[in-house]
Design an enzyme around this catalytic site. Sequence first.
Site, PDB file in Angstrom:
ATOM      1  N   SER A  43     -11.028   1.264   5.745  1.00 58.50           N
ATOM      2  CA  SER A  43     -10.143   1.239   4.584  1.00 58.50           C
ATOM      3  C   SER A  43      -9.669  -0.141   4.160  1.00 58.50           C
ATOM      4  O   SER A  43      -9.140  -0.291   3.064  1.00 58.50           O
ATOM      5  CB  SER A  43      -8.918   2.131   4.834  1.00 58.50           C
ATOM      6  N   SER A  89      -9.434   3.123   1.763  1.00 57.98           N
ATOM      7  CA  SER A  89      -8.253   3.655   1.096  1.00 57.98           C
ATOM      8  C   SER A  89      -7.349   2.573   0.513  1.00 57.98           C
ATOM      9  O   SER A  89      -6.423   2.880  -0.257  1.00 57.98           O
ATOM     10  CB  SER A  89      -7.434   4.523   2.059  1.00 57.98           C
ATOM     11  N   LYS A 125       0.842  -1.190   0.000  1.00 61.86           N
ATOM     12  CA  LYS A 125       0.000   0.000   0.000  1.00 61.86           C
ATOM     13  C   LYS A 125       0.881   1.245   0.000  1.00 61.86           C
ATOM     14  O   LYS A 125       1.867   1.331   0.737  1.00 61.86           O
ATOM     15  CB  LYS A 125      -0.914  -0.013   1.227  1.00 61.86           C
TER      16      LYS A 125
END
Length: 468
Positions: A179, A155, A80
């Site tokens: 997220s 996210s 990520k």
Amino acid sequence: MDELWALDATELADRLRRRDVSAREVVAAHLARIEQVNPAINAIVTLDGEGALKAAAAADDALAGGAEPGPLHGLPIAFKDTHDTAGMRTTYGSPLFAEHVPAANTLVVQRIEDAGAIRVGKTNVPEFAAGSHTFNTLFGVTRNPYDPTRSAGGSSGGAAAALAARLLPIADGSDMGGSLRNPASFCNVVGFRPTPGRVPTVPTDDPWDTLGTSGPMARTVADVALLLSVVAGPDSRSPIALDEPGATFRAPLGADLSGLRVAWSPDLGGLPLDPDVRAVLAGAPDVFTGLGAHVEAATPDLSEADLVFRTLRANAFEIAYGATFDEQPEKFKPALAWNISQGRALTRGDVGRARTAWGRLYTAAAAFWDTYNVLIAPVSQVPPFPAGWEYPHTVDEADQHSYLDWMRSAYHVTVLGAPAISVPAGFTPTGLPVGLQIVTRPRSDLFTLRVAAAFEAATNHGRHHPAL
């Protein structure tokens, strides 16, 4: 689908350990898949294929030389883009960090690489991970593999889209307001928000924070457990780290749900819910009943969840980004600037009242867990929405006034401090994925995984692949 890129992580890991396939072959297959599919969805935004193949060759040579393979030996991963990766660009989705190359890994990255995974790149995020729709001015929008006109969530949206599109077998993520869970729901994969402290956050400016946590994402519950077994475990630099070793999560996930007391909350106490989401999830209680559980309608007291989450989130955003915002406000998207301004408007009394309310909420939840073993509820109040939207402005005709409003079904669960997992639960009439949120008592992470694995085995929604 017997291509290497189509296999689950646990099967790939077994084949790699047995030397039925090489790390070179596995990484090369996924790089070819990325080249073919990623342009349509924009999930992976930084790629180092050459470096990945060199690392794979080194892993093969080490195994041939008698080295003991790690649990993730040879599995490709793209981290990520909010998790620092030594020597590889990490932008946080912000133009302020467009060329930022960290000198060191975050703990979660280091643990994954120490376990033998092969870094191939980074997955897309919204700016500073703010919001559950993945877009930014550096890389653009990440699109849903089941319908590229739709959002992949956020996210950890790049991670979820990459998994669903079979670009990667495992992915890391993080979760404050949903997220890990929202993008998993949107992309028909599994995203697990563990109990805070299960996966220590190192480094961090706020080591006592329990709103946000890193966690695993994959296509199956077993694969999530495999990754959790690597990233979980104590670290002396985290004051909230749990002592239980990560290897605990390599235990078998089979579970008998007979007699389990399950609370079914179709709207978490009255939240607006898209009719398609409501219809898809209406059958979930029957699945648990069929597995021998006792299901009844019940919801923990979440009446103060908005006060707690939004106050403490705004305070955290102002602390983290306020000084940088003052220097270059034009580099921040309006929603993030708004959230920082919300934090600046808070008084010490506001923060104190939120923390006191959090204590009341947690105490009430403890009584709820004395009655029920499991809570099942929607992950997201909407199915994947158009990728051109910043966020849904209405949910079942109820106005949503900010980029946070439509995420309540996820962030109301955040403040329970409990493990929560999103598992594929079905599809809308137009073929958009919907996830079920399974929540259990704090620190019962292995139990959560076992309940989720039973639901997964009974439904198999995750085996429905996108037609890319």
